[in-house]
Scaffold this active site. Structure first.
Site, PDB file in Angstrom:
ATOM      1  N   THR A 151     -84.462 -63.525   3.792  1.00 54.01           N
ATOM      2  CA  THR A 151     -83.833 -63.929   5.104  1.00 54.01           C
ATOM      3  C   THR A 151     -84.230 -62.718   6.053  1.00 54.01           C
ATOM      4  O   THR A 151     -84.119 -61.634   5.852  1.00 54.01           O
ATOM      5  CB  THR A 151     -82.232 -64.412   5.008  1.00 54.01           C
ATOM      6  OG1 THR A 151     -81.729 -64.378   6.415  1.00 54.01           O
ATOM      7  CG2 THR A 151     -81.584 -63.205   4.335  1.00 54.01           C
TER       8      THR A 151
ATOM      9  N   SER B 262     -73.763 -59.630   6.499  1.00 49.42           N
ATOM     10  CA  SER B 262     -72.867 -60.147   5.876  1.00 49.42           C
ATOM     11  C   SER B 262     -73.075 -59.915   4.245  1.00 49.42           C
ATOM     12  O   SER B 262     -73.968 -59.497   3.863  1.00 49.42           O
ATOM     13  CB  SER B 262     -72.953 -61.680   6.076  1.00 49.42           C
ATOM     14  OG  SER B 262     -74.048 -62.277   5.391  1.00 49.42           O
TER      15      SER B 262
ATOM     16  N   TYR C 203     -73.593 -62.187   2.273  1.00 50.92           N
ATOM     17  CA  TYR C 203     -74.502 -63.019   1.682  1.00 50.92           C
ATOM     18  C   TYR C 203     -75.941 -62.284   1.905  1.00 50.92           C
ATOM     19  O   TYR C 203     -76.617 -62.604   1.171  1.00 50.92           O
ATOM     20  CB  TYR C 203     -74.385 -64.384   2.426  1.00 50.92           C
ATOM     21  CG  TYR C 203     -75.789 -64.934   2.852  1.00 50.92           C
ATOM     22  CD1 TYR C 203     -76.320 -65.473   1.572  1.00 50.92           C
ATOM     23  CD2 TYR C 203     -76.406 -65.048   3.777  1.00 50.92           C
ATOM     24  CE1 TYR C 203     -77.596 -66.097   1.728  1.00 50.92           C
ATOM     25  CE2 TYR C 203     -77.631 -65.493   4.001  1.00 50.92           C
ATOM     26  CZ  TYR C 203     -78.433 -66.339   3.047  1.00 50.92           C
ATOM     27  OH  TYR C 203     -79.624 -66.614   3.306  1.00 50.92           O
ATOM     28  N   HIS C 204     -76.165 -61.960   3.336  1.00 51.25           N
ATOM     29  CA  HIS C 204     -77.419 -61.345   3.624  1.00 51.25           C
ATOM     30  C   HIS C 204     -77.557 -60.038   2.742  1.00 51.25           C
ATOM     31  O   HIS C 204     -78.643 -59.913   2.466  1.00 51.25           O
ATOM     32  CB  HIS C 204     -77.423 -60.642   5.153  1.00 51.25           C
ATOM     33  CG  HIS C 204     -77.467 -62.163   6.029  1.00 51.25           C
ATOM     34  ND1 HIS C 204     -76.379 -62.554   6.679  1.00 51.25           N
ATOM     35  CD2 HIS C 204     -78.734 -62.975   6.365  1.00 51.25           C
ATOM     36  CE1 HIS C 204     -76.825 -63.636   7.598  1.00 51.25           C
ATOM     37  NE2 HIS C 204     -78.064 -63.844   7.280  1.00 51.25           N
TER      38      HIS C 204
ATOM     39  N   LYS D 299     -79.340 -60.767  -0.571  1.00 51.85           N
ATOM     40  CA  LYS D 299     -80.696 -60.917  -0.538  1.00 51.85           C
ATOM     41  C   LYS D 299     -81.322 -59.602  -0.533  1.00 51.85           C
ATOM     42  O   LYS D 299     -82.341 -59.342  -0.833  1.00 51.85           O
ATOM     43  CB  LYS D 299     -81.010 -61.753   0.669  1.00 51.85           C
ATOM     44  CG  LYS D 299     -80.460 -63.364   0.418  1.00 51.85           C
ATOM     45  CD  LYS D 299     -81.498 -64.270   0.448  1.00 51.85           C
ATOM     46  CE  LYS D 299     -80.874 -65.607   0.475  1.00 51.85           C
ATOM     47  NZ  LYS D 299     -81.974 -66.765   0.340  1.00 51.85           N
TER      48      LYS D 299
HETATM   49  N1  USQ Z   1     -73.672 -68.591  16.128  1.00 48.90           N
HETATM   50  C1  USQ Z   1     -73.067 -69.141  17.152  1.00 48.90           C
HETATM   51  N2  USQ Z   1     -72.575 -70.055  17.251  1.00 48.90           N
HETATM   52  C2  USQ Z   1     -72.285 -70.898  16.379  1.00 48.90           C
HETATM   53  C3  USQ Z   1     -72.838 -70.517  14.960  1.00 48.90           C
HETATM   54  C4  USQ Z   1     -73.664 -69.531  14.954  1.00 48.90           C
HETATM   55  O1  USQ Z   1     -73.134 -68.204  18.262  1.00 48.90           O
HETATM   56  O2  USQ Z   1     -71.501 -71.991  16.322  1.00 48.90           O
HETATM   57  C5  USQ Z   1     -74.434 -67.252  16.065  1.00 48.90           C
HETATM   58  C6  USQ Z   1     -74.011 -66.688  15.106  1.00 48.90           C
HETATM   59  O3  USQ Z   1     -73.012 -65.550  15.719  1.00 48.90           O
HETATM   60  C7  USQ Z   1     -75.503 -65.618  14.721  1.00 48.90           C
HETATM   61  C8  USQ Z   1     -76.468 -66.659  15.064  1.00 48.90           C
HETATM   62  O4  USQ Z   1     -75.932 -67.706  15.794  1.00 48.90           O
HETATM   63  O5  USQ Z   1     -75.679 -64.491  15.520  1.00 48.90           O
HETATM   64  C9  USQ Z   1     -77.249 -67.156  13.799  1.00 48.90           C
HETATM   65  O6  USQ Z   1     -75.957 -67.680  13.056  1.00 48.90           O
HETATM   66  P1  USQ Z   1     -76.361 -68.963  11.999  1.00 48.90           P
HETATM   67  O7  USQ Z   1     -74.956 -69.334  11.346  1.00 48.90           O
HETATM   68  O8  USQ Z   1     -77.254 -70.275  12.472  1.00 48.90           O
HETATM   69  O9  USQ Z   1     -77.153 -68.206  10.825  1.00 48.90           O
HETATM   70  P2  USQ Z   1     -76.953 -66.923   9.771  1.00 48.90           P
HETATM   71  O10 USQ Z   1     -75.409 -66.942   9.454  1.00 48.90           O
HETATM   72  O11 USQ Z   1     -77.578 -65.884  10.003  1.00 48.90           O
HETATM   73  O12 USQ Z   1     -77.449 -67.948   8.399  1.00 48.90           O
HETATM   74  C10 USQ Z   1     -78.305 -68.870   8.258  1.00 48.90           C
HETATM   75  C11 USQ Z   1     -78.586 -69.487   7.154  1.00 48.90           C
HETATM   76  C12 USQ Z   1     -78.900 -68.439   6.022  1.00 48.90           C
HETATM   77  C13 USQ Z   1     -80.258 -67.887   6.388  1.00 48.90           C
HETATM   78  C14 USQ Z   1     -80.143 -67.316   7.942  1.00 48.90           C
HETATM   79  C15 USQ Z   1     -81.364 -66.785   8.398  1.00 48.90           C
HETATM   80  O13 USQ Z   1     -77.148 -70.126   6.714  1.00 48.90           O
HETATM   81  O14 USQ Z   1     -79.299 -69.149   4.855  1.00 48.90           O
HETATM   82  O15 USQ Z   1     -80.552 -66.767   5.609  1.00 48.90           O
HETATM   83  O16 USQ Z   1     -79.774 -68.247   8.949  1.00 48.90           O
HETATM   84  S1  USQ Z   1     -81.367 -65.364   9.522  1.00 48.90           S
HETATM   85  O17 USQ Z   1     -80.040 -65.695  10.639  1.00 48.90           O
HETATM   86  O18 USQ Z   1     -82.374 -65.097  10.249  1.00 48.90           O
HETATM   87  O19 USQ Z   1     -80.663 -64.214   8.651  1.00 48.90           O
END
Ligand code: USQ
Length: 392
Positions: free
Chosen positions: A153, A188, A190-191, A194
């Site tokens: 990720t 996190s 989770y991250h 990985k």
């Molecule tokens: N966010 C908001 N509002 C929301 C949900 C999320 O502002 O309602 C923000 C979060 O604070 C964060 C960003 O959007 O800054 C991304 O959040 P997310 O929930 O879309 O993504 P994340 O938790 O990082 O995880 C998701 C997947 C995970 C994958 C990752 C890729 O669940 O499996 O590894 O995206 S990455 O984000 O590039 O690490």
């Protein structure tokens, strides 16, 4: 090729399995069906009903008999196995199926889930880290030439104040130079799981001479692929809840429901995003061009970067076009993450291999919006606000 997909019942694993089968590869699908249990645990369900994996594979075969005159190459085999807990069953599956490539999605994928409590944190790391270790052991045991394509990720890198490279960094320190795994600062448990995987994979390549491609994927959005569109019962799961939903899918669902978009903090945090159609193409590209023996190859798998506020504004504009009033709320950020930060992540390796991105146009957004709108009556408003807080 013979391709074994670990985590083939998931949001991305299932469309990948169908896509690769359509391309003529012999596909095996392995899953422990745990995602459905985690959903039940937190009270979330996909926006539309998802048939069981057995049922989806059965429908897939029926459709292929009609559409493609039973081209045997389109068949899929299914194996139920918890790869983190049952190494010996995994050995047997790999020995029997004889894959050229293993695509490894079989992990607990949610950052909020991993931050819920001690149990969920330990479970996430145990499931993800041990699962990946068992894949490495199984490849060593069965055939070291099997290419492992592992889903990492972009969140492994965090938001460093320097450019993000694809996995590796050339470092000069006190006049000497070396190539090191890019220093990671994830946000996190989770991250972090990985990150541990990446280190274990690199060590196995360096030590045993196996071949691995680690795909550091950004936030995925979207729901349809050519194969999911063949039949409603081949659909992939779409989550909009605060645990399993990713940000853009959540915003679109919130707009459809007419509730304010949940922008965490200032919304100035930036992330790399990718359309689900590009995810499956990237997997295909990685499978077609295996890493060399002994090589830990890393590619950053996203196509565009946006701030969360930019995404909210894009969704708002599309909702207005669809005739709906859409407001956004900046709410206290439940996560501990930088909101104002530098972000410049390289992502050329996959385009160099031939990826032609599906970019986030208003038409793409509107398509997802319309798809979600069809299932508006299933939206559970209680699942929208974030409940998990990073700071204890
Ligand atoms: N966010 C908001 N509002 C929301 C949900 C999320 O502002 O309602 C923000 C979060 O604070 C964060 C960003 O959007 O800054 C991304 O959040 P997310 O929930 O879309 O993504 P994340 O938790 O990082 O995880 C998701 C997947 C995970 C994958 C990752 C890729 O669940 O499996 O590894 O995206 S990455 O984000 O590039 O690490």
């Amino acid at each position: 090729m013979r391709i074994l997909i670990l985590g083939g019942d998931g949001y991305l694993g299932w469309p990948t399995a169908m896509y690769l089968a359509t391309k003529g590869h012999k596909v095996g699908v392995v899953d422990n069906l745990a995602k459905r249990k985690w959903e039940a645990e937190v009270g979330s369900s996909p926006l539309w009903p998802i048939s069981s994996l057995q049922e989806r594979i059965k429908i897939w075969h029926e459709i292929n008999e009609v559409e493609f005159q039973c081209n045997y190459q389109h068949t899929m085999e299914m194996f139920v196995c918890d790869i983190a807990e049952n190494r010996h069953l995994l050995y047997k599956i790999i020995e029997g199926f004889k894959p050229d490539t293993i695509v490894h999605y079989a992990e607990q994928p949610s950052a909020p889930y991993s931050q819920m409590d001690a149990q969920a944190c330990v479970y996430t790391q145990r499931n993800n880290v041990l699962g990946t270790l068992n894949v490495l052991m199984a490849v060593l045991h069965a055939d070291k030439s099997i290419h492992i394509v592992k889903l990492g990720t972009m969140g492994e890198y965090g938001t460093p104040n320097i450019d993000i490279e694809e996995g590796w960094l050339d470092v000069t320190h006190k006049g000497r130079t070396d190539k090191v795994l890019y220093p990671k600062k994830p946000g996190s448990w989770y991250h972090l799981s990985k990150v541990h995987d990446s280190h274990n994979l690199e060590f196995a390549c360096r030590t045993w001479g196996i071949r691995v491609t680690d795909l550091n994927q950004g936030v995925v959005y979207g729901t349809d692929t050519n194969e999911t569109l063949l039949n409603d019962r081949l659909a992939t799961s779409f989550h909009y809840d605060a645990i399993f939903g990713t940000v853009l899918n959540r915003f679109i669902t919130q707009a459809v429901e007419g509730v304010p978009l949940t922008v965490y903090g200032t919304g100035t945090q930036t992330r790399g995003l990718i359309n689900i159609r590009d995810t499956i193409r990237c997997i295909e590209l990685a499978c077609e061009t295996p890493a060399d023996a002994g090589t830990f190859r890393v590619m950053n798998q996203f196509t565009e970067q946006f701030s969360i506020m930019q995404l909210a504004k894009r969704v708002q504009a599309v909702a207005i076009k669809a005739g709906v009033i859409c407001v956004m709320n900046t709410i206290p950020n439940p996560r501990v993450e930088k909101e104002n930060h530098y972000y410049n992540a390289k992502h050329t390796a996959l385009t160099n291999l031939g990826l032609i991105p599906h970019l986030l146009t208003d038409d793409v957004l509107l398509d997802i919006y319309r798809q979600v709108e069809k299932h508006k009556s299933n939206i559970n408003k209680d699942m929208i606000q974030p409940t998990v807080k990073w700071r204890q």
